[in-house]
Enzyme design. Structure first.
Site, short mmCIF file in Angstrom:
data_model
loop_
_atom_site.label_atom_id
_atom_site.label_comp_id
_atom_site.label_asym_id
_atom_site.label_seq_id
_atom_site.Cartn_x
_atom_site.Cartn_y
_atom_site.Cartn_z
N HIS A 185 -76.14 -1.70 7.14
CA HIS A 185 -76.34 -0.25 7.09
C HIS A 185 -76.56 0.19 5.65
CE1 HIS A 185 -74.54 1.12 11.17
NE2 HIS A 185 -75.07 -0.08 11.27
N PRO A 192 -57.46 4.17 7.71
CA PRO A 192 -58.75 3.51 7.95
C PRO A 192 -59.99 4.30 7.53
CG PRO A 192 -57.76 4.20 10.02
CD PRO A 192 -56.75 4.45 8.96
N TYR A 198 -67.37 3.56 -1.36
CA TYR A 198 -67.53 3.08 0.02
C TYR A 198 -68.06 1.65 0.06
CZ TYR A 198 -68.34 3.47 5.05
OH TYR A 198 -68.29 3.28 6.40
N TYR A 232 -69.23 10.25 10.06
CA TYR A 232 -67.86 10.73 9.80
C TYR A 232 -67.91 12.25 9.91
CZ TYR A 232 -66.64 6.14 7.74
OH TYR A 232 -66.39 4.81 7.53
N LYS A 289 -61.31 0.28 4.12
CA LYS A 289 -61.01 -0.58 2.98
C LYS A 289 -60.02 -1.71 3.26
CE LYS A 289 -63.56 0.98 -0.29
NZ LYS A 289 -64.79 0.56 0.34
P1 FAD Z 1 -53.41 -8.74 9.58
O1 FAD Z 1 -54.79 -8.64 10.08
O2 FAD Z 1 -52.39 -7.78 10.10
O3 FAD Z 1 -52.92 -10.23 9.88
C1 FAD Z 1 -51.57 -10.62 9.78
C2 FAD Z 1 -51.32 -11.77 10.74
O4 FAD Z 1 -49.99 -12.25 10.54
C3 FAD Z 1 -51.40 -11.33 12.21
O5 FAD Z 1 -52.26 -12.18 12.91
C4 FAD Z 1 -49.96 -11.40 12.69
O6 FAD Z 1 -49.86 -11.76 14.05
C5 FAD Z 1 -49.39 -12.48 11.78
N1 FAD Z 1 -47.93 -12.41 11.63
C6 FAD Z 1 -47.15 -11.30 11.58
N2 FAD Z 1 -45.86 -11.65 11.40
C7 FAD Z 1 -45.84 -12.99 11.32
C8 FAD Z 1 -44.80 -13.95 11.13
N3 FAD Z 1 -43.53 -13.58 11.01
N4 FAD Z 1 -45.12 -15.25 11.09
C9 FAD Z 1 -46.41 -15.67 11.22
N5 FAD Z 1 -47.44 -14.80 11.42
C10 FAD Z 1 -47.15 -13.49 11.45
N6 FAD Z 1 -60.42 -2.49 7.24
C11 FAD Z 1 -61.68 -2.56 6.71
O7 FAD Z 1 -61.86 -3.22 5.67
N7 FAD Z 1 -62.76 -1.92 7.26
C12 FAD Z 1 -62.63 -1.18 8.39
O8 FAD Z 1 -63.62 -0.67 8.92
C13 FAD Z 1 -61.32 -1.05 8.96
N8 FAD Z 1 -61.11 -0.33 10.08
C14 FAD Z 1 -59.90 -0.33 10.68
C15 FAD Z 1 -59.74 0.37 11.86
C16 FAD Z 1 -58.51 0.37 12.49
C17 FAD Z 1 -58.36 1.15 13.76
C18 FAD Z 1 -57.42 -0.38 11.95
C19 FAD Z 1 -56.08 -0.42 12.67
C20 FAD Z 1 -57.56 -1.08 10.79
C21 FAD Z 1 -58.80 -1.06 10.13
N9 FAD Z 1 -58.98 -1.76 8.94
C22 FAD Z 1 -60.22 -1.77 8.35
C23 FAD Z 1 -57.86 -2.47 8.32
C24 FAD Z 1 -57.85 -3.98 8.61
O9 FAD Z 1 -57.91 -4.22 9.99
C25 FAD Z 1 -56.58 -4.62 8.01
O10 FAD Z 1 -56.41 -4.17 6.69
C26 FAD Z 1 -56.65 -6.15 8.02
O11 FAD Z 1 -56.43 -6.65 9.32
C27 FAD Z 1 -55.64 -6.79 7.07
O12 FAD Z 1 -55.69 -8.18 7.17
P2 FAD Z 1 -54.41 -9.07 6.89
O13 FAD Z 1 -54.84 -10.49 7.10
O14 FAD Z 1 -53.79 -8.69 5.62
O15 FAD Z 1 -53.35 -8.64 8.00
C1 DHB Z 2 -64.80 1.40 11.65
C2 DHB Z 2 -63.51 1.57 11.21
C3 DHB Z 2 -63.28 2.35 10.11
O1 DHB Z 2 -62.03 2.51 9.64
C4 DHB Z 2 -64.31 2.99 9.44
O2 DHB Z 2 -64.04 3.78 8.38
C5 DHB Z 2 -65.60 2.80 9.88
C6 DHB Z 2 -65.84 2.01 10.99
C7 DHB Z 2 -65.05 0.56 12.86
O3 DHB Z 2 -64.07 0.07 13.43
O4 DHB Z 2 -66.21 0.40 13.24
#
Ligand code: FAD
Ligand code: DHB
Length: 388
Positions: free
Chosen positions: A72, A292, A384, A200, A296
């Protein structure tokens, strides 16, 4: 069992760290409480910054993202019945890719599996020990049996609700937090895209976001009460709310379809420092959370583990712990900028129940400024795409 780096959590942070370390010739074991099926099907992020795309491409796990992700070059800000395009590429020379987080997870798990990695799914009772010594270890149970992994380092990549952050020494810790009085209601819809780029939208009834997943599946969100229950929302009620918040003067309407997933996520900003203690290092959501709106969270997880992998490489290759010692300081620079941006986007686009009429007008004026000022549009675009 013994390894060089024990990684707790198989989210984007843990899996990418394991992949990067492998490419540097450093051994790791990944421990995950959930099953492989679960981590490969949990719907979360969608927007990948250029830097995230680059690292996936450079390390050989970007082929499916390039083929199936959507590049995009801009997005739209909608308010007061009008849509305004932010031309990311014209303003920054960069773009973003919409490619679901669980697809990135699948690509990383496939690459790690092919390389013969040790990934233990469905583990229980994970606990870290001896992090202030140079002989840390992790204990856990698998299939009812107690296990132990001795390691040189432990990486806490276990997300916001994990066990590694609480295991950090409490003395000298600083936690920074803001909890927002709203959440996001997210849906997945079987429908063609409603628009070529993300929208947005700010509306008196609350924020709405039109995103996409593929030519046949769409992702949409709208601001809601974080304590609401998704079951309170019939499909008709969801569409009525989205139409109301996205109504605009050119007659464009969001395309309806079968809603096949609904969920509500709470919104918070959170940073926990320091991100390291002795031989334990935190990365991703384990150390910080962003709302979200700025897309980021996953991108920050990627930039954290990139730094951590570089630090570990310097340690094993040159015996230097300089970069590891600086890990928190180096990571926090980017983290705080992303915290600022996510807070800004959230504040600018959501409705605050306690906002005075003055605050509401100032919020609209801010959006007017952003879309009319080249300087402000550029600042928005740079943040962004993750331009710096
Ligand atoms: P997580 O993905 O939370 O992974 C942690 C892992 O550790 C999980 O699999 C969990 O099961 C495991 N775990 C937990 N406890 C334990 C334990 N005790 N022992 C072993 N394993 C364990 N980010 C973006 O960059 N762009 C976006 O567009 C965006 N949109 C989002 C939209 C939504 C609705 C949400 C909820 C989040 C969004 N995010 C976005 C954020 C992004 O999803 C998270 O920041 C990302 O998943 C972080 O990755 P992580 O590996 O740090 O943690
Ligand atoms: C999506 C999630 C976001 O948090 C965002 O800012 C844009 C897109 C998505 O899940 O597609």
């Amino acid at each position: 069992m013994r390894t060089q780096v024990a990684i707790i959590g198989a989210g984007p942070a843990g899996l990418l760290l394991s992949h990067l370390l492998h490419l540097q010739g450093i051994e790791s074991v990944v421990l995950e409480t959930r099953s492989r099926d679960e981590i490969e099907s949990t719907i979360r992020a969608g927007v990948l910054e250029q830097g995230t795309m680059d690292i996936l491409n450079e390390t050989g796990v970007g082929a499916r993202m390039r083929a199936e992700g959507a590049l995009h070059h801009g997005f739209e800000l909608a308010f007061d019945g009008r849509r305004h395009r932010i031309d990311l590429t014209a303003l920054t020379g960069k773009a973003i890719t919409v490619y679901a987080q669980h697809e990135v997870i699948k690509d990383l798990v496939a690459a790690r599996t092919e390389a013969g990695a040790q990934m233990l799914f469905g583990v229980r009772d994970v606990a870290v020990h001896g992090v202030e010594t140079d002989k840390p270890y992790v204990t856990f149970t698998q299939d009812g049996e107690e296990q132990r992994i001795d390691a040189d380092f432990i990486a806490g990549c276990d997300g916001f609700h994990g066990v590694t952050r609480p295991a950090m020494p409490q003395e000298g810790r600083n936690d920074y937090q803001r909890v927002y009085p709203f959440g996001w209601f997210g849906i997945l819809v079987e429908a063609p895209p409603s628009a070529p780029e993300l929208i947005y939208a700010r509306h008196e009834r609350g924020f709405a976001l039109v995103s996409t997943r593929s030519p046949t599946v769409q992702r949409m969100y709208f601001q809601c009460d974080p304590k609401d229950n998704a079951d309170n929302w019939s499909d008709d009620r969801i569409w009525a709310e989205l139409h109301a918040r996205l109504e605009n003067r050119d007659g464009w309407r969001v395309t309806e379809g079968k809603i096949f997933q609904k969920n509500i996520v709470a919104m918070r900003s959170f940073v926990s420092t320091p991100m390291q203690s002795g031989r334990l290092f935190l990365a991703g959501d384990a150390a910080h959370i962003v709302p979200p709106t700025g897309a980021k969270g996953m991108n920050l997880a990627v930039s954290d583990v990139r730094l951590l992998a570089t630090g570990l490489d310097a340690f094993y290759r040159r015996g230097s712990s300089d970069l590891l010692d600086r890990y928190t300081n180096d990571a926090l620079k980017r983290i705080w900028r992303a915290e600022y941006f996510s807070w800004w986007m959230t504040s600018m686009l959501h409705t605050f129940a306690d906002a005075s009429p003055f605050q509401r007008e100032v919020q609209r004026a801010e959006l007017e400024n952003v879309v009319n000022s080249c300087a402000l549009s550029t600042a928005l675009a740079e943040n962004y795409v993750g331009a710096f």
